[in-house]
Design a protein around this motif. Structure first.
Motif, mmCIF file in Angstrom:
data_model
loop_
_atom_site.group_PDB
_atom_site.id
_atom_site.type_symbol
_atom_site.label_atom_id
_atom_site.label_comp_id
_atom_site.label_asym_id
_atom_site.label_seq_id
_atom_site.Cartn_x
_atom_site.Cartn_y
_atom_site.Cartn_z
ATOM 1 N N THR A 1 77.322 14.705 5.416
ATOM 2 C CA THR A 1 76.474 13.514 5.322
ATOM 3 C C THR A 1 77.368 12.364 4.870
ATOM 4 O O THR A 1 78.080 12.481 3.871
ATOM 5 C CB THR A 1 75.327 13.713 4.322
ATOM 6 N N ILE A 2 77.323 11.252 5.596
ATOM 7 C CA ILE A 2 78.272 10.164 5.376
ATOM 8 C C ILE A 2 77.531 8.938 4.843
ATOM 9 O O ILE A 2 76.479 8.552 5.374
ATOM 10 C CB ILE A 2 79.012 9.818 6.671
ATOM 11 N N PHE A 3 78.080 8.337 3.795
ATOM 12 C CA PHE A 3 77.531 7.127 3.191
ATOM 13 C C PHE A 3 78.603 6.042 3.194
ATOM 14 O O PHE A 3 79.799 6.329 3.117
ATOM 15 C CB PHE A 3 77.083 7.380 1.745
ATOM 16 N N GLY A 4 78.180 4.801 3.251
ATOM 17 C CA GLY A 4 79.091 3.677 3.081
ATOM 18 C C GLY A 4 79.169 3.292 1.614
ATOM 19 O O GLY A 4 79.367 4.138 0.742
ATOM 20 N N PHE A 5 79.019 2.004 1.323
ATOM 21 C CA PHE A 5 78.998 1.553 -0.066
ATOM 22 C C PHE A 5 77.618 1.848 -0.636
ATOM 23 O O PHE A 5 76.597 1.499 -0.047
ATOM 24 C CB PHE A 5 79.298 0.054 -0.151
ATOM 25 N N VAL A 6 77.557 2.511 -1.789
ATOM 26 C CA VAL A 6 76.285 2.995 -2.318
ATOM 27 C C VAL A 6 75.991 2.362 -3.670
ATOM 28 O O VAL A 6 76.891 1.940 -4.398
ATOM 29 C CB VAL A 6 76.285 4.529 -2.453
ATOM 30 N N GLY B 1 68.662 15.376 2.584
ATOM 31 C CA GLY B 1 68.678 16.215 3.776
ATOM 32 C C GLY B 1 69.719 17.310 3.734
ATOM 33 O O GLY B 1 70.211 17.736 4.801
ATOM 34 N N LEU B 2 70.073 17.801 2.562
ATOM 35 C CA LEU B 2 71.085 18.845 2.430
ATOM 36 C C LEU B 2 70.454 20.229 2.582
ATOM 37 O O LEU B 2 69.254 20.415 2.354
ATOM 38 C CB LEU B 2 71.771 18.725 1.071
ATOM 39 N N ARG B 3 71.275 21.204 2.917
ATOM 40 C CA ARG B 3 70.790 22.566 3.107
ATOM 41 C C ARG B 3 70.647 23.270 1.758
ATOM 42 O O ARG B 3 71.594 23.253 0.952
ATOM 43 C CB ARG B 3 71.758 23.354 3.990
ATOM 44 N N PRO B 4 69.525 23.872 1.481
ATOM 45 C CA PRO B 4 69.350 24.554 0.191
ATOM 46 C C PRO B 4 70.254 25.785 0.084
ATOM 47 O O PRO B 4 70.498 26.491 1.068
ATOM 48 C CB PRO B 4 67.869 24.953 0.207
ATOM 49 N N GLY B 5 70.784 25.997 -1.119
ATOM 50 C CA GLY B 5 71.587 27.185 -1.382
ATOM 51 C C GLY B 5 73.038 27.090 -0.984
ATOM 52 O O GLY B 5 73.814 28.010 -1.251
ATOM 53 N N LEU B 6 73.453 26.012 -0.333
ATOM 54 C CA LEU B 6 74.838 25.849 0.093
ATOM 55 C C LEU B 6 75.530 24.851 -0.833
ATOM 56 O O LEU B 6 75.046 23.729 -1.008
ATOM 57 C CB LEU B 6 74.890 25.339 1.541
ATOM 58 N N ILE C 1 66.427 11.611 -14.233
ATOM 59 C CA ILE C 1 66.670 11.746 -12.800
ATOM 60 C C ILE C 1 66.039 13.034 -12.302
ATOM 61 O O ILE C 1 65.784 13.969 -13.091
ATOM 62 C CB ILE C 1 68.193 11.726 -12.520
ATOM 63 N N ALA C 2 65.772 13.099 -11.011
ATOM 64 C CA ALA C 2 65.156 14.287 -10.415
ATOM 65 C C ALA C 2 66.111 15.473 -10.498
ATOM 66 O O ALA C 2 67.305 15.334 -10.751
ATOM 67 C CB ALA C 2 64.785 13.994 -8.962
ATOM 68 N N SER C 3 65.555 16.665 -10.283
ATOM 69 C CA SER C 3 66.367 17.873 -10.332
ATOM 70 C C SER C 3 67.339 17.917 -9.156
ATOM 71 O O SER C 3 67.196 17.188 -8.163
ATOM 72 C CB SER C 3 65.471 19.108 -10.289
ATOM 73 N N LYS C 4 68.364 18.769 -9.281
ATOM 74 C CA LYS C 4 69.351 18.915 -8.215
ATOM 75 C C LYS C 4 68.680 19.303 -6.899
ATOM 76 O O LYS C 4 69.030 18.777 -5.829
ATOM 77 C CB LYS C 4 70.393 19.966 -8.614
ATOM 78 N N GLU C 5 67.710 20.228 -6.960
ATOM 79 C CA GLU C 5 67.033 20.670 -5.743
ATOM 80 C C GLU C 5 66.278 19.528 -5.072
ATOM 81 O O GLU C 5 66.322 19.369 -3.838
ATOM 82 C CB GLU C 5 66.077 21.819 -6.064
ATOM 83 N N GLU C 6 65.588 18.715 -5.879
ATOM 84 C CA GLU C 6 64.839 17.592 -5.311
ATOM 85 C C GLU C 6 65.780 16.563 -4.683
ATOM 86 O O GLU C 6 65.501 16.008 -3.608
ATOM 87 C CB GLU C 6 63.992 16.932 -6.400
ATOM 88 N N LEU C 7 66.882 16.293 -5.343
ATOM 89 C CA LEU C 7 67.837 15.332 -4.812
ATOM 90 C C LEU C 7 68.472 15.837 -3.522
ATOM 91 O O LEU C 7 68.683 15.062 -2.579
ATOM 92 C CB LEU C 7 68.923 15.039 -5.852
ATOM 93 N N GLN C 8 68.772 17.124 -3.461
ATOM 94 C CA GLN C 8 69.353 17.668 -2.235
ATOM 95 C C GLN C 8 68.369 17.586 -1.074
ATOM 96 O O GLN C 8 68.756 17.317 0.064
ATOM 97 C CB GLN C 8 69.808 19.105 -2.479
#
Length: 488
Positions: A303-308, A241-246, A230-237
């Protein structure tokens, strides 16, 4: 030469999403194993074909197909037995599980503890077996499985009874999907093998005095995609669309989006924690819509997801997970090295899961807002020693490849590719005809009872006819006894 097909029958009940998820995880693992076997066989036969073509001394005339037999293929059936093959009122009673744990979990816990003994389990089987036995007969006759795998505690004793009454020599395995609090009904005398997830469950099995050679400690079945790169945590964030470092907090409530998600989101927002949230609402469309409407008023990014279907990515992108104490989600989080904050549990059934998390120091129980906020503060602060310790413990406990180990164990109980199955033998075909005859007779009796006047239904003749169906196999078996039974 064509590969022989082996049929695997999974018995489940959709009381919660965990039993079907476990069956799907094992099924996916079997399919991956089968695909790999087929690819290896094709590679090997192609190599032998090339060798036979270039070798001048190859005068035997042996074909590749004769030299290397193909591996078997697998037909897999996953059946909700109560929904599809049981009768009223058992079929409807099982449906009370969901509303009970949602609206009166304390009542469910009391019933769980009261029934977690031999006497109540045997009494329950005595009452429910007549409502499901002919359904199992119809299921076995239709599917003709080479192996049966139960992934539900209420299906073990009745399946053993059915196999014995029908004199079917089919391997029967049980995959236990509770981590610690394993109900008495999970273990039934006569099962050929038990696959269990933890040492605590193994100890409980041994205390019952059951055969230690039949138990396999292999872990909790989770989807094989948790083993994929799987991709790195940074790539997945960045992908989400997550904010880096938070710090990222993942909130999950199971397939139905339960577990106090709304209250947890409100508490985190009110505390103004320096975190960002990913919330998986599952099938709870009302909660999804509510969070979408109110997210602009929250004091934390969300960030909100339904069934994933991409839970491994979400877990690897997060730093902490907040979830109810479902065994599947806990095992998935551990496989992603993710500390766990338990926001709730089902009394009785999931109490042991809380113990498993806290005693192994991979998380905490936080059922009220102050405890939740305190746990998040400790785990998300820079250089958190609690986070490092729990991450190390999660690595020690995680078994991401458990589904493959379980799949291999199940396949090892199947007949060899060159062996006849019970359904292919003369005895098996005669047994099938007899079973089909009994089923037709049972249906005729049932239809007769629906059309006769009530006074006649209460008469001794109908009662005698009905009761005779439960003894039909014993009375009519004659020389149909399995060859292995004749020496008993």
């Amino acid at each position: 030469m064509n590969a022989k097909q082996r049929t695997i029958l999974f018995l489940i009940a959709d009381t919660g999403a965990g039993h079907r998820s476990a069956a799907n995880a094992i099924t996916n693992a079997i399919r991956i194993i089968s695909q790999k076997e087929q690819e290896e066989w094709l590679t090997r036969t192609a190599a032998q074909q090339r060798e036979s073509t270039v070798s001048p001394g190859n005068t035997a005339g042996t074909t590749v197909q004769e030299a290397v037999a193909p591996p078997p293929t697998y037909r897999i059936e996953i059946v909700d037995v109560f929904e599809e093959y049981s009768r009223f009122p058992l079929r409807e009673a099982v449906k009370l599980y969901g509303p009970t744990i949602r609206y009166n979990p304390r009542l469910f816990g009391e019933v769980f503890h009261i029934s977690n003994r031999e006497g109540p389990v045997m009494a329950g089987q005595l009452l429910t077996t007549p409502l499901i036995l002919n359904g199992l007969l119809r299921l076995f006759t239709t599917v003709q499985p080479d192996i049966i795998v139960s992934i539900h505690p209420l299906l073990n004793h009745v399946t053993v009874r059915a196999l014995r009454e029908f004199h079917l020599r089919i391997p029967f395995l049980t995959v236990v999907t509770d981590l610690v609090t394993v109900h008495y009904s999970w273990f039934a005398e006569g099962v050929d093998g038990y696959i269990i997830p933890t040492k605590q469950a193994q100890e409980l099995y041994l205390k019952r005095g059951l055969d230690p050679q039949k138990v396999h400690l292999l872990g909790m079945p989770i989807d094989p995609k948790f083993t994929l790169p799987i991709a790195s945590k940074e790539e997945l964030q960045r992908k989400f669309g997550l904010r880096p470092g938070l710090p990222v907090v993942l909130l999950v409530g199971g397939g139905d989006g339960a577990g106090g998600l709304q209250a947890a989101v409100r508490a985190i927002s009110h505390a103004r924690l320096p975190v960002q949230l990913m919330v998986v609402t599952g099938r709870n469309k009302r909660l999804y819509a509510h969070l979408q409407r109110t997210k602009s008023h929250l004091n934390v990014p969300i960030t909100i997801f339904g069934f994933v279907q991409n839970m491994p990515e979400l877990m690897h992108a997060a730093d902490v997970i907040v979830t109810k104490a479902g065994p599947g989600t806990i095992s998935e989080a551990l496989s992603c090295d993710l500390p766990v904050i338990l926001s709730g549990y089902v009394p009785g059934q999931e109490e042991g899961n809380v113990t498993f998390v806290t005693e192994n120091d991979v998380g905490v129980l936080a059922m009220d807002p102050p405890t939740l906020i305190d746990a998040l503060r400790r785990l998300t602060k820079p250089g958190s020693p609690d986070l490092r310790r729990q991450l190390a413990n999660a690595k020690r406990l995680s078994r991401p490849g458990a589904s493959f180990d379980i799949a291999q164990c199940i396949l090892s109980y199947l007949p060899t590719p060159d062996a006849q199955t019970v359904w292919q033998t003369t005895w098996g075909r005669r047994r099938q005809r007899m079973m089909s005859g009994r089923l037709r007779s049972a249906i005729r009796i049932r239809r007769l009872r629906t059309t006769l006047p009530k006074p006649l239904l209460r008469g001794p003749l109908v009662r005698r006819l009905t009761s005779s169906r439960t003894r039909d196999i014993s009375n009519k078996s004659g020389d149909l006894t399995h060859p292995a039974d004749r020496n008993l």
